[in-house]
Design an enzyme around this catalytic site. Structure first.
Site, PDB file in Angstrom:
ATOM      1  N   ASP A  10       0.874  -1.173   0.000  1.00 52.72           N
ATOM      2  CA  ASP A  10       0.000   0.000   0.000  1.00 52.72           C
ATOM      3  C   ASP A  10       0.909   1.222   0.000  1.00 52.72           C
ATOM      4  O   ASP A  10       2.114   1.109   0.258  1.00 52.72           O
ATOM      5  CB  ASP A  10      -0.881  -0.014   1.262  1.00 52.72           C
ATOM      6  CG  ASP A  10      -1.769   1.226   1.353  1.00 52.72           C
ATOM      7  OD1 ASP A  10      -2.309   1.654   0.314  1.00 52.72           O
ATOM      8  OD2 ASP A  10      -1.918   1.785   2.461  1.00 52.72           O
ATOM      9  N   CYS A  64      -4.013  -1.191  -2.205  1.00 49.41           N
ATOM     10  CA  CYS A  64      -4.144   0.258  -2.318  1.00 49.41           C
ATOM     11  C   CYS A  64      -5.005   0.497  -3.550  1.00 49.41           C
ATOM     12  O   CYS A  64      -4.662   0.041  -4.644  1.00 49.41           O
ATOM     13  CB  CYS A  64      -2.768   0.884  -2.494  1.00 49.41           C
ATOM     14  SG  CYS A  64      -2.793   2.640  -2.879  1.00 49.41           S
ATOM     15  N   HIS A  89      -8.165   3.609   3.615  1.00 43.35           N
ATOM     16  CA  HIS A  89      -8.340   4.333   4.887  1.00 43.35           C
ATOM     17  C   HIS A  89      -9.801   4.384   5.343  1.00 43.35           C
ATOM     18  O   HIS A  89     -10.073   4.589   6.517  1.00 43.35           O
ATOM     19  CB  HIS A  89      -7.849   5.775   4.754  1.00 43.35           C
ATOM     20  CG  HIS A  89      -6.363   5.912   4.699  1.00 43.35           C
ATOM     21  ND1 HIS A  89      -5.600   5.303   3.741  1.00 43.35           N
ATOM     22  CD2 HIS A  89      -5.496   6.593   5.501  1.00 43.35           C
ATOM     23  CE1 HIS A  89      -4.331   5.614   3.946  1.00 43.35           C
ATOM     24  NE2 HIS A  89      -4.240   6.396   4.999  1.00 43.35           N
TER      25      HIS A  89
HETATM   26  N1  DGL Z   1      -3.960   3.734   0.033  1.00 47.85           N
HETATM   27  C1  DGL Z   1      -4.579   4.747  -0.782  1.00 47.85           C
HETATM   28  C2  DGL Z   1      -5.809   4.174  -1.477  1.00 47.85           C
HETATM   29  O1  DGL Z   1      -6.360   3.162  -1.095  1.00 47.85           O
HETATM   30  C3  DGL Z   1      -4.961   5.964   0.026  1.00 47.85           C
HETATM   31  C4  DGL Z   1      -3.791   6.776   0.496  1.00 47.85           C
HETATM   32  C5  DGL Z   1      -3.045   7.482  -0.607  1.00 47.85           C
HETATM   33  O2  DGL Z   1      -3.575   8.411  -1.230  1.00 47.85           O
HETATM   34  O3  DGL Z   1      -1.916   7.096  -0.848  1.00 47.85           O
HETATM   35  O4  DGL Z   1      -6.238   4.736  -2.440  1.00 47.85           O
END
Ligand code: DGL
Length: 262
Positions: free
Chosen positions: A6, A69, A182
């Site tokens: 992630d 992610c 998140h």
């Molecule tokens: N991990 C990212 C997502 O799921 C959120 C955090 C970021 O913008 O890096 O899109």
């Protein structure tokens, strides 16, 4: 080991869910905190980082990769699947499958970072699975920093969530996909503001269930990955101050974060 990456610690919601649904399968996690956030970066940049992350996890002994992610999955999953022979799964498809299965009015909302919403992969995959559905997407760029600050139930956060969800409420969606790692941490704030009757799809749980299904069906892969004695490892490419607290909150226990050389 199951490799998971992630842009930061948000993907630990996925790691935690995999730990719960697939016990005995050690994880190797990478949170690219040195280069986070991905959600505000270009697809080309996110793709480059995703390749570095995958290379790192494979070097550490990962045999399959979970893109935990949404921003990385949106930008890079096609490119990663093309480049690597290992099985690569992402958070988007399992959430889409679940949403398509539970909607009864075919009106589905998706919330995520700008990178995720602009890429339109949720829409594409939802339409591929359920062509008649209408998808309403909303970028919520302020939510990631609020979660990282630990402002999960603050008045300001509730107001911002309400503002972001307002257009989706107007569309009378009956299903909402949390298209960002998140957002499961904001479920309690999101649920009453989108409406109690709306199904909320938490992609971290869906990807863990999807992986469990794969492991149940593929005994060779299962035998390769099953190693209950091997501890999971968690790497980050930088350790900014609040990160340990957030990791601890997600896992409900202190988590040792090792430094990666990504
Ligand atoms: N991990 C990212 C997502 O799921 C959120 C955090 C970021 O913008 O890096 O899109």
């Amino acid at each position: 080991m199951i490799g998971i990456f992630d842009s930061g610690v948000g993907g630990m919601t996925v790691a935690r869910a995999i730990e719960q649904f697939c016990p005995g399968f050690p994880l190797i996690y990478l949170g690219d905190l040195a280069r986070t956030p991905y959600g505000s970066k270009s697809p080309a940049m996110i793709t480059e980082y995703s390749h570095h992350n995958t290379d790192f996890l494979l070097r550490q002994g990962a045999k399959i990769i979970v893109i935990a992610c949404n921003s990385a999955a949106s930008a890079a999953s096609v490119s990663l699947c093309r480049q690597y022979s290992q099985l690569i799964i992402d958070v988007i498809f399992p959430a889409v499958k679940k949403a398509a299965a539970v909607t009864s009015n075919n009106r589905i909302g998706v919330i995520g970072t700008r990178a995720t919403i602009n890429a339109g992969l949720y829409e594409q995959r939802l339409h591929a699975l359920r062509p008649e559905c209408k998808v309403y997407s909303q970028a919520c760029p302020l939510l990631v920093p609020l979660v990282e600050e630990g402002w999960l139930e603050r008045r300001e956060t509730k107001m911002i969530v309400k503002k972001y969800l307002h257009p989706l409420r107007d569309k009378q969606i009956d299903t909402l996909i949390l298209g960002c790692t998140h957002y499961p941490l904001l479920k309690k704030t999101i649920a009453p503001r989108i409406g109690r009757r709306v199904h909320i799809i938490d992609s971290s749980i869906e990807v863990a269930l999807h992986l469990k299904e794969i492991l149940d069906q593929d005994t060779t892969l299962r035998n390769t990955l099953y190693a209950p004695e091997t501890p999971s490892r968690f790497f980050v490419s930088d350790t900014p101050a609040p990160v340990h607290a957030l990791a601890g909150k997600i896992f409900g226990r202190p988590v040792l974060l090792e430094q990666s050389d990504v």
